[in-house]
Design a protein around this motif. Structure first.
Motif, short mmCIF file in Angstrom:
data_model
loop_
_atom_site.label_atom_id
_atom_site.label_comp_id
_atom_site.label_asym_id
_atom_site.label_seq_id
_atom_site.Cartn_x
_atom_site.Cartn_y
_atom_site.Cartn_z
N VAL A 1 0.90 -1.14 0.00
CA VAL A 1 0.00 0.00 0.00
C VAL A 1 0.94 1.19 0.00
O VAL A 1 1.90 1.20 0.76
N ARG A 2 0.69 2.16 -0.88
CA ARG A 2 1.66 3.25 -0.97
C ARG A 2 1.04 4.60 -0.70
O ARG A 2 -0.08 4.89 -1.10
N LYS A 3 1.83 5.41 -0.04
CA LYS A 3 1.40 6.77 0.23
C LYS A 3 1.34 7.51 -1.10
O LYS A 3 2.32 7.59 -1.83
N ALA A 4 0.16 8.03 -1.41
CA ALA A 4 -0.01 8.67 -2.71
C ALA A 4 -0.21 10.17 -2.59
O ALA A 4 0.08 10.92 -3.51
N ILE A 5 -0.71 10.61 -1.45
CA ILE A 5 -0.97 12.05 -1.27
C ILE A 5 -0.55 12.47 0.14
O ILE A 5 -0.31 11.62 1.01
N ARG A 6 -0.49 13.78 0.35
CA ARG A 6 -0.17 14.28 1.69
C ARG A 6 -1.29 13.91 2.63
O ARG A 6 -2.45 13.78 2.22
N THR A 7 -0.98 13.73 3.91
CA THR A 7 -2.02 13.36 4.86
C THR A 7 -3.07 14.46 4.95
O THR A 7 -2.77 15.65 4.83
N ILE A 8 -4.29 14.04 5.18
CA ILE A 8 -5.39 14.98 5.29
C ILE A 8 -5.45 15.46 6.74
O ILE A 8 -5.43 14.66 7.67
N GLY A 9 -5.50 16.75 6.92
CA GLY A 9 -5.56 17.32 8.26
C GLY A 9 -4.34 16.90 9.06
O GLY A 9 -3.23 16.76 8.54
N ASP A 10 -4.57 16.65 10.34
CA ASP A 10 -3.49 16.31 11.24
C ASP A 10 -3.50 14.80 11.52
O ASP A 10 -3.04 14.35 12.56
N SER A 11 -4.04 14.04 10.58
CA SER A 11 -4.18 12.61 10.84
C SER A 11 -2.83 11.91 10.77
O SER A 11 -1.88 12.44 10.20
N LYS A 12 -2.78 10.71 11.39
CA LYS A 12 -1.54 9.91 11.38
C LYS A 12 -1.90 8.46 11.12
O LYS A 12 -3.01 8.03 11.44
N PRO A 13 -0.97 7.69 10.59
CA PRO A 13 -1.23 6.26 10.41
C PRO A 13 -1.43 5.58 11.77
O PRO A 13 -0.84 6.01 12.78
N ASP A 14 -2.24 4.52 11.77
CA ASP A 14 -2.56 3.84 13.03
C ASP A 14 -1.32 3.42 13.80
O ASP A 14 -1.22 3.60 15.01
N TRP A 15 -0.35 2.81 13.08
CA TRP A 15 0.82 2.28 13.80
C TRP A 15 1.56 3.39 14.53
O TRP A 15 2.03 3.21 15.65
N GLN A 16 1.60 4.57 13.88
CA GLN A 16 2.36 5.67 14.47
C GLN A 16 1.71 6.16 15.77
O GLN A 16 2.39 6.43 16.76
N ILE A 17 0.39 6.22 15.73
CA ILE A 17 -0.34 6.68 16.91
C ILE A 17 -0.09 5.72 18.08
O ILE A 17 0.25 6.12 19.20
N ILE A 18 -0.23 4.42 17.78
CA ILE A 18 -0.08 3.44 18.86
C ILE A 18 1.35 3.45 19.40
O ILE A 18 1.57 3.40 20.62
N CYS A 19 2.31 3.53 18.48
CA CYS A 19 3.70 3.54 18.93
C CYS A 19 3.96 4.75 19.85
O CYS A 19 4.65 4.64 20.86
N GLN A 20 3.39 5.87 19.47
CA GLN A 20 3.58 7.08 20.28
C GLN A 20 3.04 6.87 21.70
O GLN A 20 3.69 7.20 22.69
N ILE A 21 1.85 6.27 21.78
CA ILE A 21 1.25 6.03 23.10
C ILE A 21 2.11 5.03 23.88
O ILE A 21 2.41 5.23 25.07
#
Ligand code: SF4
Ligand code: SF4
Ligand code: SF4
Ligand code: FES
Ligand code: FES
Lengths: 919, 149
Positions: free
Chosen positions: A696-716
């Motif tokens: 699955v490839r990143k095709a566009i800039r992220t919308i708003g301030d959203s983040k990929p699921d893995w990144q959010i969980i890792c941060q927590i």
């Protein structure tokens, strides 16, 4: 592959035997203009632009229909040919606005083009929706037509905008027939056909109906086939050339179609099916037309939200993750649960389950899609063969000699599988369909059995008895590769012909007939869907199918295997990654010492060996599970509106975290809402139903301030002080996955650049495995299971005399999180109707289109009656989404999958004034 | 399904290659090819409705709207044209209240034009069903049509 040698335009070239002259030329890099030819379709020979001269052959044969032969000498570009081509082209163009093709200022036109795209008539250039990506222009250029002796006769037809997604302007049609042929040959739908003849000849539908009324599935294949601007995706008109093409994997279903996202000015313009993937240039309506709208939907969540004193406030990531990390420390172990759904990548799932197990010390980690549909396959395939997963690859279906399609309306739930079935049938395969509802593939079947819902085990055991009695079983396969055959054979005895006829309502003769067909026509595949799994005895149904395949030796070879059809995207990946309550990654049971020890070592931690609660356990509000903190990724709740009990339970939670792309009824109840990125904004992998790991490839800039699921969980996790959650990008997560899951060991992002890899892929030189168990089953021997027949839990009685079966819609997926964001899909979506047989309506006094009340022991609904023979007498059918308040919530004790497919209902004519109810 | 249609489709069992034949039967019995007929035939032939329609519309003899009981054909061939065919047509159109190619609301009459019946010696000519009326005058139009009312 045998080769031949021929000479094209003076160059000697080698071609495959059986290739056409056109194919040979293409192979040799020689361009021959074509309009009606499409490589995936059989040659048509209509436009004659592809004419060539062949020495020792008279006239000008069309190269698309002429087979290349050894020693042939071909000329593709003589003056005479070009002259003839010009004449042909002129005739074609006399019915097509040609100014855009021959205008000498074409190149500079855009600069001067005023905004005239709203004119109703296409006169060329920028009024044409194709805007420069037109095959006609290319052909004109090659042939060098620069003026026309014939005048243009516009057909003056109205542009047809009566169908969702597709506009049709037959003023631009050149009658190449590609659309008609692709719809007939590849899709097997034939929604469009050539109509009338002579100067009135046109492509159209019966009586000029809209596409949706002509059986169209909106796969878009005709739009992709059309060389002119007559068929066009409404949302991508005038898009012109793209800047960039990003290959990715469809986020909707488990087939894993490869899509190319067309990017222009940093936005997705369209999504086109790729020729390379499992889909071979096809897609379904979701992957073709429903990609862009949800991503750019105005309701997308754009920043984290925190609820304080009943007020929802936007917050920073820092603030939100601090808050979550702080609170979650209080709910470790059994009070915590994490449920995933929808479009998580493998990397997201892996991190989610690692977080639940390692940081929260809880095995209460599950995901919705498998639990609701596909779980029985996991358990039964592991029990029978030692490993889950489709045994073979999707493309092999096309070469099967026999297809047993049971419990799946493939047109709705798996359109690409359908296309492969059509391919096999076109080659002469026998198609056996077992389904209580007449699905539209019955058109193509050699036999269709319409059993009583829930009688599959009896019916299948009956088939197997015939196979054993008539010596059609593959005894050497059984002897060599299987165990427990004796006990299984013993169990067959309970299934007498009388008993089977009584339970299934099927004539014994028919059972004998299909048993013989399946056992004799080899290779054979078994394809099954939720009609098999969504029963309280779903695991037994799958076991019966495994028995059948082993009995006939239909395993381990090309085009002979079992195909479980999953519903949602990446359900397979979720299970592989261990986002299931019962299993660590790699299907290691959580309650075994070996599994626990293995992952304690890999993750350098201590693990909880209590089996976790499943999605079904957690949301069973009757049982009042002791969860205090719930973390939801995606929206797992399939009921709309939320039932009161569930709402109350959610409201009582001490901490509810919702991580999603869109707000929902549930996110409104959440204490914290985290905006997650859509599949087009992140990198990762999905694993398709055929065990294929794809990018699955990143095709566009992220919308708003959203983040990929893995990144959010890792941060927590990191804020909670956990080790092992520091990743810069998902490819690093994949590296860890390869150490945790032996089947994935040989997979890396680098290798995936060249296309997907099917697990098992044990090392970096391994090419992946398209066919499982060629020599041995995963545990050595395949295991037969002696089965007993269990009736469905709710059978019709005097109060509720009818059986309700449920089905899926092509236009909606499960919780509709994405599909509900696409306007045209909503329009095509499930209707509030109940299908009922003509025999049943007379006594009830119901007519077609009447408003009726359908009630079960759990609820009632007002819907319209559709009187139709697609269901047998005594059976009624509704869409699952519509019927949810009626269905029986009982679950299969092993797989915990609910019995969505069968419940008892009654139907009455309602006295309510029709007008008052908005259906 | 209407009784008549069911009857036709039940008598003539579907076999490969019989599509045109069945369409002809339907047209003969119902007077036209209805939507219902197309969809029932499609079901039996195991092809799509668009395909059945595609085949049927290839032949101009098939009609897709209900046809009148009687067909009035006015000749506009050279000879009839010279002898006042267009005026006869006008009179018929006025009388029936429809244009050529249409069907009256009560489904009694269809009106068509033809280019020569091959009986130019008797021009101008109109043909109602299978009866030829020769040496037509505008006056006789009314009285002839009354015979079919
Ligand atoms: S969208 Fe697909 S099903 Fe519909 S007409 Fe085109 S090819 Fe046929
Ligand atoms: S609509 Fe397009 S694909 Fe179909 S016949 Fe016309 S030009 Fe060809
Ligand atoms: S939803 Fe499934 S079948 Fe449709 S395009 Fe996506 S992967 Fe392919
Ligand atoms: S491409 Fe060969 S005839 Fe059209
Ligand atoms: S012109 Fe009328 S019959 Fe010949």
């Amino acid at each position: 592959m045998e080769k031949i040698t021929l000479t094209i335009d003076g160059e000697e070239t080698v071609a495959k035997k059986g290739a056409t002259v056109l194919e040979a030329a293409k192979e040799a890099g020689v361009y021959i203009p074509t309009l009606c030819n499409q490589s995936s379709l059989s040659p048509f020979g209509a436009c004659r632009l592809c004419i060539v001269q062949i020495e020792k052959m008279r006239g000008f044969p069309s190269s698309c229909t002429t087979p290349a032969t050894n020693g042939m000498v071909v000329h593709t570009n003589t003056t005479r040919i070009q002259e003839l081509r010009r004449g042909l082209l002129e005739m074609i163009l006399s019915e097509h606005p040609y100014f855009c093709a021959i205008c000498e200022r074409r190149e500079r036109c855009e600069a001067f083009s005023p905004g005239i795209q709203k004119t109703s008539m296409v006169v060329g250039c920028h009024t044409c929706p194709k805007k420069g990506i037109c095959e006609l222009q290319k052909v004109v250029e090659y042939i060098g037509l620069n003026n026309m002796s014939l005048t243009y006769h516009p057909r003056e037809l109205p542009i047809l905008r009566d169908s969702p997604f597709i506009d049709r302007d037959y003023n631009l049609c050149i009658l190449c027939g590609r659309c008609v042929r692709v719809c007939h040959e590849s899709i097997g739908v034939s929604a469009i056909a050539f109509t009338y003849r002579g100067s009135k000849a046109l492509v159209g539908t019966a009586f000029g109906h809209s596409l949706q009324d002509s059986g169209c599935q909106f796969c878009g294949a005709c739009v992709d086939a059309c060389p002119s601007g007559s068929l066009i995706e409404r949302a991508a008109k005038w898009k012109g050339e793209y800047d960039q093409l990003i290959p990715t994997t469809c986020p909707y279903c488990g087939i894993g179609c490869q899509l190319n996202l067309e990017i222009k000015n940093n936005k997705i313009d369209a999504s086109a099916p790729s020729e390379d993937g499992v889909n071979q240039g096809l897609a379904c309506v979701k992957g073709r037309f429903a990609i862009k709208e949800p991503i750019y939907h105005p309701s997308r969540l754009k920043s984290p939200l925190i609820k304080r004193n009943e007020k929802v406030e936007t917050a920073t990531w820092e603030e939100t993750t601090n808050l979550i990390a702080d609170k979650l420390t209080n709910y470790k172990s059994d009070q915590f649960a994490l449920i995933c759904s929808d479009t998580c990548t493998n990397e997201d799932y892996y991190i989610a389950q690692k977080f639940a197990r390692v940081v929260m010390k809880s095995n209460n980690i599950d995901h919705k899609s498998s639990r609701l549909s596909h779980s029985p396959s996991l358990f039964s395939l592991i029990q029978s063969f030692g490993s889950p997963g489709m045994t073979n690859s999707i493309s092999e279906i096309g070469n099967a000699a026999c297809i047993l399609l049971i419990g799946s309306n493939t047109s709705s739930d798996n359109p690409i599988i359908r296309a492969n079935i059509i391919k096999a049938v076109n080659k002469g395969a026998k198609l056996i369909i077992i389904n209580p509802r007449r699905i539209n593939l019955c058109h193509f079947s050699s036999s269709w059995l319409q059993p009583l819902p829930g009688s599959d085990v009896a019916l299948l055991m009956g088939m197997m008895q015939v196979i054993v009695d008539e010596n059609l079983a593959d005894l050497s396969f059984i002897e060599e590769r299987c165990e427990n055959f004796g006990e299984f054979k013993e169990a067959l005895r309970n299934f007498t012909p009388d008993f089977i006829e009584k339970v299934s309502g099927i004539d014994w003769k028919q059972v004998v007939e299909i048993a013989r067909t399946y056992a004799r026509q080899k290779p054979g595949v078994i394809i099954y869907g939720t009609g098999i799994t969504q029963h309280f005895h779903g695991t037994n149904n799958v076991l019966a199918l495994c028995n059948l395949a082993m009995l006939t030796g239909n395993l381990g070879n090309p085009s002979s295997g079992i195909y479980p059809l999953e519903g949602e995207n990446n359900a397979h990946g979720a299970c592989d990654m261990g986002a299931v309550a019962e299993f660590y990654p790699d299907y290691q049971p959580v309650n075994t010492e070996a599994g626990k020890a293995k992952y304690e070592k890999i993750w350098e931690c201590t693990l909880n060996s209590e089996p976790g609660m499943t999605f079904s356990d957690i949301f069973n509000t009757e049982a009042n599970p002791q969860i205090k903190a719930l973390y939801l990724i995606g929206n797992p709740i399939f009921n709309h509106p939320l039932p009161d009990k569930l709402r109350n339970w959610l409201q009582e939670l001490e901490l509810l975290i919702v991580q999603d792309c869109f707000p929902s009824e549930i996110s409104q109840l959440a204490h914290v809402v985290l905006p997650t990125s859509s599949f087009a904004e992140k990198d990762g992998t999905f694993t398709s139903a055929e065990r294929k790991v794809q990018r699955v490839r990143k095709a566009i800039r992220t919308i708003g301030d959203s983040k990929p699921d893995w990144q959010i969980i890792c941060q927590i996790a990191e804020k909670m002080g956990a080790k092992g959650f520091h990743f810069d990008n998902p490819s690093q997560i994949m590296e860890e996955i390869t150490t945790a899951i032996p089947n994935y060991s040989g997979i890396s992002y680098e290798r995936l650049e060249n296309g997907g890899l099917q697990w098992p892929c044990p090392n970096s030189n391994h090419q992946g495995t398209s066919i499982l168990y060629p020599d041995n089953f995963a545990n050595g021997k395949g295991k037969f299971t002696a089965l007993k027949y269990q009736p469905s839990t709710e059978l019709p009685d005097n109060n509720y005399p009818l059986i309700l079966i449920t089905e899926y819609s092509l236009y909606h997926l499960y919780t509709e999180v994405l599909t509900s964001k696409v306007r045209d899909l909503e329009m095509l979506g499930p209707k509030k109707i109940v299908e009922i047989n003509p025999n049943d309506v007379t006594k009830l006094g119901i007519n077609d289109g009447d408003l009726v009340k359908v009630s079960s022991r759990r609820g009632e609904l007002n819907v319209r009656a559709k009187v139709t023979e697609v269901v047998a007498p005594g059976i009624v059918s509704m869409n699952l989404h519509i019927a949810e308040s009626l269905i029986n919530p009982i679950i299969d004790p092993i797989s915990k999958t609910p019995e969505f497919k069968v419940c008892a209902v009654k139907i009455e004519k309602t006295s309510l004034e029709n007008k008052c109810i908005n259906l | 399904m209407s009784g008549k249609l069911a009857e036709i489709l039940n008598i003539h069992k579907w076999e490969k290659g019989t599509l045109i034949f069945i369409l002809q039967k339907v047209q003969r019995e119902l007077g036209y090819i209805s939507e219902e007929a197309i969809s029932e035939i499609a079901k039996r032939a195991r092809i799509s409705i668009s395909e059945v329609f595609g085949v049927a519309s290839f032949y101009s003899q098939f009609h897709f709207t209900p046809r009148g009981k009687h067909t009035v054909k006015v000749c506009l061939g050279t000879s009839c044209h010279v002898q006042g065919g267009p005026r006869i047509l006008e009179a018929v159109e006025r009388e029936l209240g429809i244009k050529a190619g249409e069907t009256t609301k009560d489904y009694k009459f269809n009106l068509e034009t033809v280019a020569c019946f091959g009986c130019c010696a008797l021009s101008p000519v109109i043909v109602v069903d299978k009866t030829v009326y020769s040496r037509m005058t505008t006056k006789r139009v009314k009285e002839i049509l009354r015979l079919y009312q």
